[in-house]
Design a protein around this motif. Sequence first.
Motif, PDB file in Angstrom:
ATOM      1  N   LEU A  20      18.066  24.030 -44.913  1.00  0.00           N
ATOM      2  CA  LEU A  20      18.472  25.144 -45.762  1.00  0.00           C
ATOM      3  C   LEU A  20      19.988  25.159 -45.932  1.00  0.00           C
ATOM      4  N   ASP A  21      20.435  25.612 -47.102  1.00  0.00           N
ATOM      5  CA  ASP A  21      21.878  25.681 -47.348  1.00  0.00           C
ATOM      6  C   ASP A  21      22.383  27.106 -47.112  1.00  0.00           C
ATOM      7  N   ARG A  22      23.622  27.358 -47.489  1.00  0.00           N
ATOM      8  CA  ARG A  22      24.256  28.659 -47.251  1.00  0.00           C
ATOM      9  C   ARG A  22      24.171  29.589 -48.454  1.00  0.00           C
ATOM     10  N   ASN A  23      23.270  29.279 -49.362  1.00  0.00           N
ATOM     11  CA  ASN A  23      23.164  30.096 -50.581  1.00  0.00           C
ATOM     12  C   ASN A  23      21.706  30.393 -50.905  1.00  0.00           C
ATOM     13  N   LEU A  24      20.985  30.963 -49.964  1.00  0.00           N
ATOM     14  CA  LEU A  24      19.601  31.325 -50.225  1.00  0.00           C
ATOM     15  C   LEU A  24      19.533  32.420 -51.278  1.00  0.00           C
ATOM     16  N   SER A  25      18.504  32.347 -52.100  1.00  0.00           N
ATOM     17  CA  SER A  25      18.318  33.383 -53.115  1.00  0.00           C
ATOM     18  C   SER A  25      17.783  34.648 -52.472  1.00  0.00           C
ATOM     19  N   SER A  26      17.845  35.750 -53.208  1.00  0.00           N
ATOM     20  CA  SER A  26      17.341  37.024 -52.676  1.00  0.00           C
ATOM     21  C   SER A  26      15.845  36.942 -52.382  1.00  0.00           C
ATOM     22  N   ASN A  27      15.088  36.220 -53.210  1.00  0.00           N
ATOM     23  CA  ASN A  27      13.656  36.064 -52.959  1.00  0.00           C
ATOM     24  C   ASN A  27      13.398  35.242 -51.700  1.00  0.00           C
ATOM     25  N   GLU A  28      14.197  34.202 -51.508  1.00  0.00           N
ATOM     26  CA  GLU A  28      14.042  33.382 -50.301  1.00  0.00           C
ATOM     27  C   GLU A  28      14.375  34.194 -49.050  1.00  0.00           C
ATOM     28  N   ILE A  29      15.392  35.016 -49.144  1.00  0.00           N
ATOM     29  CA  ILE A  29      15.756  35.855 -48.006  1.00  0.00           C
ATOM     30  C   ILE A  29      14.634  36.848 -47.705  1.00  0.00           C
ATOM     31  N   ALA A  30      14.035  37.413 -48.735  1.00  0.00           N
ATOM     32  CA  ALA A  30      12.899  38.322 -48.521  1.00  0.00           C
ATOM     33  C   ALA A  30      11.741  37.583 -47.855  1.00  0.00           C
ATOM     34  N   ASP A  42      20.172  32.163 -37.247  1.00  0.00           N
ATOM     35  CA  ASP A  42      21.431  31.415 -37.352  1.00  0.00           C
ATOM     36  C   ASP A  42      21.767  31.142 -38.812  1.00  0.00           C
ATOM     37  N   CYS A  43      20.761  30.698 -39.555  1.00  0.00           N
ATOM     38  CA  CYS A  43      20.959  30.366 -40.963  1.00  0.00           C
ATOM     39  C   CYS A  43      21.357  31.598 -41.770  1.00  0.00           C
ATOM     40  N   LEU A  44      20.726  32.728 -41.518  1.00  0.00           N
ATOM     41  CA  LEU A  44      21.028  33.940 -42.276  1.00  0.00           C
ATOM     42  C   LEU A  44      22.453  34.422 -42.015  1.00  0.00           C
ATOM     43  N   ILE A  45      22.876  34.390 -40.750  1.00  0.00           N
ATOM     44  CA  ILE A  45      24.243  34.811 -40.433  1.00  0.00           C
ATOM     45  C   ILE A  45      25.259  33.821 -40.998  1.00  0.00           C
ATOM     46  N   PRO A  97      23.461  38.385 -46.122  1.00  0.00           N
ATOM     47  CA  PRO A  97      22.350  38.909 -46.917  1.00  0.00           C
ATOM     48  C   PRO A  97      22.237  40.425 -46.806  1.00  0.00           C
ATOM     49  N   ALA A  98      21.779  41.034 -47.870  1.00  0.00           N
ATOM     50  CA  ALA A  98      21.570  42.478 -47.866  1.00  0.00           C
ATOM     51  C   ALA A  98      20.587  42.853 -46.765  1.00  0.00           C
ATOM     52  N   ASP A  99      20.900  43.915 -46.056  1.00  0.00           N
ATOM     53  CA  ASP A  99      20.016  44.483 -45.032  1.00  0.00           C
ATOM     54  C   ASP A  99      19.812  43.573 -43.816  1.00  0.00           C
ATOM     55  N   LEU A 100      20.647  42.543 -43.639  1.00  0.00           N
ATOM     56  CA  LEU A 100      20.440  41.659 -42.492  1.00  0.00           C
ATOM     57  C   LEU A 100      20.585  42.424 -41.174  1.00  0.00           C
ATOM     58  N   GLY A 101      21.621  43.250 -41.059  1.00  0.00           N
ATOM     59  CA  GLY A 101      21.791  44.026 -39.842  1.00  0.00           C
ATOM     60  C   GLY A 101      20.599  44.915 -39.574  1.00  0.00           C
ATOM     61  N   ARG A 157      30.500  40.526 -40.105  1.00  0.00           N
ATOM     62  CA  ARG A 157      30.652  41.688 -40.983  1.00  0.00           C
ATOM     63  C   ARG A 157      32.029  42.331 -40.863  1.00  0.00           C
ATOM     64  N   TRP A 158      32.508  42.505 -39.623  1.00  0.00           N
ATOM     65  CA  TRP A 158      33.761  43.246 -39.440  1.00  0.00           C
ATOM     66  C   TRP A 158      34.945  42.371 -39.045  1.00  0.00           C
ATOM     67  N   GLY A 159      34.710  41.082 -38.807  1.00  0.00           N
ATOM     68  CA  GLY A 159      35.815  40.210 -38.429  1.00  0.00           C
ATOM     69  C   GLY A 159      36.460  40.673 -37.139  1.00  0.00           C
ATOM     70  N   SER A 160      37.787  40.639 -37.103  1.00  0.00           N
ATOM     71  CA  SER A 160      38.493  41.068 -35.894  1.00  0.00           C
ATOM     72  C   SER A 160      38.872  42.544 -35.939  1.00  0.00           C
TER      73      SER A 160
END
Length: 277
Positions: free
Chosen positions: A37-47, A77-80, A86-90, A121-124
């Motif tokens: 998988l790459d770093r640009n999953l579509s919204s449908n793939e994420i669902a 790992d892939c989602l992060i 991705p929306a709603d990942l947290g 999400r928040w960095g440092s």
Amino acid sequence: HVGPRKASTERIRRIVESEGGNPREEYLHRMNAVRQLDRNLSSNEIADVYAFLRRRVSEERDLDLMGLDTVKNDILDCLIGQNSLPADLGKQILMLAEDPELDETFRCYCIQHLAPYYEKRWGSGAAAADDPEYKQITEVYWNAMRKPESLLAGTALIGIVFLSEKHPEFNRQRIGDQAAAWANDEKCPAMSRTTAFQVCVQLGITNVLPMARIEAQSAPDATLRMSAIAAVGDLKDVKTWSLPGDQGRALAALGAVIVPGPAVRSYEIISKGIVAA
């Protein structure tokens, strides 16, 4: 009963649908698919993968529990690692971490992923104290630590102390107090005390040293004993009595001076001329 969600793309289908092999073949096949998988999953793939993360092993035909947990871990790992979170990942990770119907090992994986998610999400910087997601993450950590008999407890302690290094919104005093309480409580399960001693060393908490010295000599659990030995810290100038064998060799390897007879009592350490009981 509603069956598993149908995958929206072929590359996701290879992860969420069985190929009909034995558990090992199925595991290797799906892990290979996740790693492609790459770093640009579509919204449908994420669902699709969100739905898969909620899947129970009873819904799997050819993948065993350990394999399912590991595949899910790599999906997290892939989602992060996506270019944009991705929306709603947290929300998804938090929900999975607290779902009692999911395997405890996978729930540990979810708690482990809260820290890298938070960093992404928040960095440092610090999260706003009134941010709902910050509050939910904090609650999940502390809820897990209310049950030291659970695998989740030590995982949560490690995660929250890691975040506290860069994020002052996580109270290191409170975290240290919790770690010290576990370390000093002989009734606390060994797995949580093992983690607690390590965290106390990291935070420079010295009031656990008397108990660490006791457990370094007498803890029946080998992992706890080694954690306590490490917590004693710099043992180069410390004289200690130990039974011969593996325990004595382990202490000597850390720089302890092993004496042939007991101190005042067998569990006491003589340090710089002072008996510390």
